[in-house]
Design an enzyme around this catalytic site. Sequence first.
Site, PDB file in Angstrom:
ATOM      1  N   ALA A   1       5.065   0.697   4.936  1.00 45.02           N
ATOM      2  CA  ALA A   1       4.391   0.770   4.112  1.00 45.02           C
ATOM      3  C   ALA A   1       4.858   2.259   3.252  1.00 45.02           C
ATOM      4  O   ALA A   1       5.574   3.012   3.901  1.00 45.02           O
ATOM      5  CB  ALA A   1       3.050   0.822   4.162  1.00 45.02           C
TER       6      ALA A   1
ATOM      7  N   GLN B   1       3.999   3.553   8.846  1.00 39.24           N
ATOM      8  CA  GLN B   1       4.584   2.389   9.344  1.00 39.24           C
ATOM      9  C   GLN B   1       3.836   1.943  10.903  1.00 39.24           C
ATOM     10  O   GLN B   1       3.006   2.835  11.248  1.00 39.24           O
ATOM     11  CB  GLN B   1       6.197   2.533   9.533  1.00 39.24           C
ATOM     12  CG  GLN B   1       6.645   3.567  10.678  1.00 39.24           C
ATOM     13  CD  GLN B   1       8.146   3.820  10.671  1.00 39.24           C
ATOM     14  OE1 GLN B   1       8.585   3.576   9.214  1.00 39.24           O
ATOM     15  NE2 GLN B   1       8.529   4.106  11.476  1.00 39.24           N
TER      16      GLN B   1
ATOM     17  N   ASP C   1      -7.829  -2.880  -2.100  1.00 40.06           N
ATOM     18  CA  ASP C   1      -6.364  -3.358  -2.125  1.00 40.06           C
ATOM     19  C   ASP C   1      -6.067  -4.559  -1.324  1.00 40.06           C
ATOM     20  O   ASP C   1      -5.559  -4.485  -0.170  1.00 40.06           O
ATOM     21  CB  ASP C   1      -5.707  -2.063  -1.426  1.00 40.06           C
ATOM     22  CG  ASP C   1      -4.355  -2.324  -1.545  1.00 40.06           C
ATOM     23  OD1 ASP C   1      -3.763  -3.045  -2.614  1.00 40.06           O
ATOM     24  OD2 ASP C   1      -3.522  -1.644  -0.688  1.00 40.06           O
TER      25      ASP C   1
END
Length: 626
Positions: A139, A143, A293
Amino acid sequence: MARAAYVSVYDPQIIYDKYKSRPFKVVGRSLQILSGIGFFGFSLWVDQLQGQLDQRKRLRAIELRNILTRLGPTFVKIGQGLSTRPDLCPSEYLEELSELQDDLPTFPDAEALSCIEKELGVPLESIYSSISATPIAAASLGQVYKAQMKYSGQTVAVKVQRPGIEEAIGLDFYLIRGLGQLINKYVDVITSDVVALIDEFARRVYQELNYVQEGQNARRFRKLYADKADVFVPDIFWDYTSAKVLTMEWVEGVKLNEKEAIERQGLNVLDLVNAGIQCSLRQLLEYGYFHADPHPGNLLATADGKLAFLDFGMMSETPEEARSAIIGHVVHLVNRDYEAMARDYYALNFLAPDVDVTPIVPALRNFFDDALSATVSELNFKTLVDGLGGVLYQFPFNVPAYYALILRSLTVLEGLALYADPNFKVLAASYPYFAKRLLTDPNPYLRDALIELLFKNGRFRWNRLEDLLVQGKMDRDFSAGDALQPVLKLLLGPDGEELRVLVIKESTRVTEAFMLGSMIDGYNSIPSPLKNLIVNNNTVGPPAMSTTEQKALMDLRDQVSRIWKLLQSSENFDPNVLQPILIVLQEPEARSLGGRVFGGITQRLSARFLQQLLRTPTVVPAPSSS
């Protein structure tokens, strides 16, 4: 917590002091950003000169998405943030930016493994019996590796922060904030405080850099929402977590947008999406603490049919007063009360108290009158968001960050549902929760919203109550015993006189409907020869009323009967669940109200009897003997 004691927090002044003395670093990064954003701005200027600004909106939105991806983690995060801001971006940009993914190159594995040892203070081999050679996900901020704990054999996910990320983000926000100050000063088209929005967003991104905080977020989320059988939240391994390393329970599952893989496991995507919607409603409107999110990568379907939530770096909270205002806003939408909808924007902190909402009302009416040609349960949530976004874009709205994130959460869930079933409607799935809250919540705002929904022009709308009960019963937490108490307490309180007058009037109508309805039923059951004898006597017989009045009376009785049956048919219904209501009705105010109701009924029936007594007898001719 000790490991996170020195984690940086976002402070604009500290960042300014740090980078004002590093001109070469600032200039180098500025040129990178300007080469991307400047080209985009130049393209918009050319479009405007050629009169093609609207026609090329989609093309430019795609270009902006690609530019932000190339500029790195900060701009990927900013793009994702802009995708939740209908007050800042037209719908085409919202759609394209919502597709931004944290699809960035990985950093060297040696650096990641070295970071784990440094942060946890022990060699890798003393923690894990095995760890994946390469990251299984990457990301913008870090990671993830898959590992097996040495002491227990349990499989875990180890999230490692990208090296130098705080330095890169700090410099970017230093430059972006400076640009925001220029926009606030010179650009009149954008009415929101851009610097305030940047600061708010930067604080959230900095919070994501603290993995101990993310672990605490996950623990709080798990405590609030993992009690439901269809929701799973992974646990945190605190002994192996620091500011830059997060170790959490491994979740074996399939991304929620991989329909075929989910169905191969014998699961239904819509069941999982509906679980997500119900959980989101509890997050947004009950406890107010929500996952900000929920993109498909953060929602997994487990083999046992649960919806697993991942990545708790970006969380948000809905203020208590806003939770009630949102539900009230839905009520005003159902009622098409656009004046009240416009006033709701004060309670939602969309508008400053000195902003006149009068010009906003026609804009709301123009859009929603068309959208509401369907019933509320048939509405597409994205259609409403786009329409409302159009209104926000035209007027001086300043949408709070929590509301923009709410819109994004529900829009993402609806998008996943529509992928599985084009006819799915997220509002239809949400309405039972809204109905339950309206019927049972004692919050004064919601209590008043319920009364507003049920009473209109001095008449009780039994059809609305019936619809609320039908919808509310679909929510598994609905309780028949709680359904009337909030209104009853207001009814018997010092501020309830206006409501008491309406209730007395309606109680009289209902009692009359049952009593006269029983008389009509009894009369209709009499054989025809006896009916003729009764009709020829003017003091007895069917009540004197028109066919229309009689039908309305019977319809009212039938509707009230259906409502009682709805309460009785509630799951595990027991008449004892109504005991709290009976206790309330034993209060002195209730006895006084009962006397007034009895007086109203007596007066109404007396008038009916007098009307019956004075009516002109109807003589039915005797049958011919021929």
